[in-house]
Write a protein that holds these residues in place. Structure first.
Motif, PDB file in Angstrom:
ATOM      1  N   LYS A 225       1.003  -1.378   0.231  1.00  0.00           N
ATOM      2  CA  LYS A 225       0.076   0.292   0.283  1.00  0.00           C
ATOM      3  C   LYS A 225       1.224   1.344  -0.163  1.00  0.00           C
ATOM      4  O   LYS A 225       0.284   2.464  -0.726  1.00  0.00           O
ATOM      5  N   ALA A 226       2.086   1.278   0.876  1.00  0.00           N
ATOM      6  CA  ALA A 226       3.085   2.817   0.580  1.00  0.00           C
ATOM      7  C   ALA A 226       3.663   2.256  -0.437  1.00  0.00           C
ATOM      8  O   ALA A 226       4.346   3.292  -0.652  1.00  0.00           O
ATOM      9  N   GLU A 227       3.459   1.760  -1.511  1.00  0.00           N
ATOM     10  CA  GLU A 227       4.553   2.100  -2.369  1.00  0.00           C
ATOM     11  C   GLU A 227       3.509   1.661  -3.807  1.00  0.00           C
ATOM     12  O   GLU A 227       3.908   1.544  -4.574  1.00  0.00           O
ATOM     13  N   GLY A 228       2.741   2.439  -3.581  1.00  0.00           N
ATOM     14  CA  GLY A 228       1.541   2.623  -4.344  1.00  0.00           C
ATOM     15  C   GLY A 228       1.309   0.963  -5.274  1.00  0.00           C
ATOM     16  O   GLY A 228       0.308   0.947  -6.459  1.00  0.00           O
ATOM     17  N   GLY A 229       0.508  -0.225  -4.590  1.00  0.00           N
ATOM     18  CA  GLY A 229      -0.028  -1.302  -5.187  1.00  0.00           C
ATOM     19  C   GLY A 229       1.627  -2.332  -5.521  1.00  0.00           C
ATOM     20  O   GLY A 229       0.889  -3.285  -6.218  1.00  0.00           O
ATOM     21  N   PHE A 230       2.132  -1.597  -5.547  1.00  0.00           N
ATOM     22  CA  PHE A 230       3.883  -2.280  -6.476  1.00  0.00           C
ATOM     23  C   PHE A 230       4.947  -2.927  -5.810  1.00  0.00           C
ATOM     24  O   PHE A 230       5.281  -1.800  -5.135  1.00  0.00           O
ATOM     25  N   LEU A 231       5.654  -4.318  -5.657  1.00  0.00           N
ATOM     26  CA  LEU A 231       6.569  -3.868  -4.976  1.00  0.00           C
ATOM     27  C   LEU A 231       7.671  -4.960  -5.778  1.00  0.00           C
ATOM     28  O   LEU A 231       7.038  -6.000  -6.151  1.00  0.00           O
ATOM     29  N   ALA A 232       9.023  -4.904  -6.085  1.00  0.00           N
ATOM     30  CA  ALA A 232       9.581  -5.884  -7.507  1.00  0.00           C
ATOM     31  C   ALA A 232      10.355  -6.626  -6.846  1.00  0.00           C
ATOM     32  O   ALA A 232      11.431  -6.958  -6.662  1.00  0.00           O
ATOM     33  N   SER A 274       1.562  -7.730  -6.537  1.00  0.00           N
ATOM     34  CA  SER A 274       0.966  -6.153  -6.716  1.00  0.00           C
ATOM     35  C   SER A 274      -0.220  -6.669  -5.667  1.00  0.00           C
ATOM     36  O   SER A 274      -0.872  -7.790  -6.038  1.00  0.00           O
ATOM     37  N   LEU A 275      -0.960  -5.191  -5.803  1.00  0.00           N
ATOM     38  CA  LEU A 275      -2.199  -5.302  -4.243  1.00  0.00           C
ATOM     39  C   LEU A 275      -2.811  -6.459  -5.689  1.00  0.00           C
ATOM     40  O   LEU A 275      -3.804  -4.932  -6.446  1.00  0.00           O
ATOM     41  N   VAL A 276      -4.120  -7.084  -6.053  1.00  0.00           N
ATOM     42  CA  VAL A 276      -5.111  -7.486  -6.288  1.00  0.00           C
ATOM     43  C   VAL A 276      -6.271  -6.038  -5.802  1.00  0.00           C
ATOM     44  O   VAL A 276      -6.667  -5.851  -4.988  1.00  0.00           O
ATOM     45  N   GLU A 277      -6.956  -5.773  -6.884  1.00  0.00           N
ATOM     46  CA  GLU A 277      -8.043  -4.331  -6.615  1.00  0.00           C
ATOM     47  C   GLU A 277      -8.861  -4.925  -6.236  1.00  0.00           C
ATOM     48  O   GLU A 277      -9.909  -5.596  -6.857  1.00  0.00           O
TER      49      GLU A 277
END
Length: 277
Positions: A225-232, A274-277
């Motif tokens: 959430k802090a990284e806009g929904g995506f982590l590499a 990534s987060l599931v919307e």
């Protein structure tokens, strides 16, 4: 008897010019000097105070809260050094004395040291010692595997970090169990991994097995959430990269993202999660 180096809840007995006198159930009394007397108080009421020896070697009370009490460890800064020893700032007007014989290494002004505060039976004064290991004993270890414990970082070794456990025992967190920066005096929660047959204690900073999944999964969600929904990061990422970003082992990371994936909270992609919307 009103002992020094600890807190007492005492009765306000009377007010006099130097302050208010406090008593315990046995009628022992101690002075709370005017500078520590609260703005409002009531004779007959009670008050919590810390007792110690002042500059005149008299037992006095204070409402100040020291950084340590008798028979406990603290990380304190050296305020002065004299021909008889060092004096550490422990939150009171009178500094804590550490004789040269109780210094593991010669103390220097401005530096901080992990010390044990104890009552010197010969002088009946509170003193400190940086030779902390002698105040710990693993002779009888009343701990079990998976038990949560309070830790104080004592000193590093070639295998990891030596930790003071529950102010009683000495244990070790191995390097491959450490995923955060640790400094002497740091306080943290940990878990008993194993009590060996020789009573040496292996520790971990992570909950064991599936116990670690829930908090680690929560950490990953918050990071996403802090990284806009995506982590590499994904299960192909290097252990070093995972440790650098999340302070987790690759094993615990994979368990956590597996749980999140099964709950359909994240998607695992070729270049990350990534987060599931």
């Amino acid at each position: 008897m009103i002992s020094i180096g600890t807190y007492h809840v005492l009765t306000i007995d009377r007010e006099r010019l130097p302050g208010i006198y406090l008593t315990n159930e046995d009628g022992d009394e101690v002075l709370l000097p005017n500078k520590y007397v609260p703005e409002t108080f009531e004779v007959g009421g009670s008050i919590k105070v810390f007792t110690y020896l002042d500059h005149m070697e008299r037992i006095v009370a204070t409402t100040l809260e020291p950084f340590a009490t008798v028979n406990s460890f603290a990380f304190l800064k050296c305020a002065a050094v004299s021909e008889i020893g060092a004096f550490l700032d422990w939150g009171l007007e009178k500094h804590l004395f550490v004789p040269f014989k109780e210094q593991a290494n010669q103390m220097k002004v401005g530096r901080s040291y992990l010390v044990y505060v104890y009552l010197d039976e010969k002088t009946e004064r509170l003193v400190g010692s940086s030779k902390t290991n002698r105040f710990l004993s693993n002779k009888l270890v009343l701990l079990s595997s998976y038990e949560e414990v309070d830790l104080i970082a004592s000193h590093p070794s070639d295998k990891g970090w030596n930790m003071i456990i529950n102010q009683k025992y000495l244990g070790l967190v191995y390097d491959d169990e450490i995923f955060q920066k640790i400094n002497v005096g740091d306080r943290m929660k940990g878990f008993v991994k194993k009590v060996r047959s020789d009573n040496k204690i292996d520790l971990t900073l992570q909950r064991h097995g599936y116990r670690s999944i829930e908090p680690n999964a929560d950490l990953i969600i918050r990071m996403l959430k802090a990284e806009g929904g995506f982590l590499a990061l994904n299960d192909k990422s290097s252990p070093e990269k995972i440790k650098d970003i999340l302070q987790l082992s690759k094993k615990n990371f994979k368990k956590a993202i597996g749980t999140l994936y099964k709950q359909r909270l994240i998607k695992i992609e070729p270049d990350g999660i990534s987060l599931v919307e």
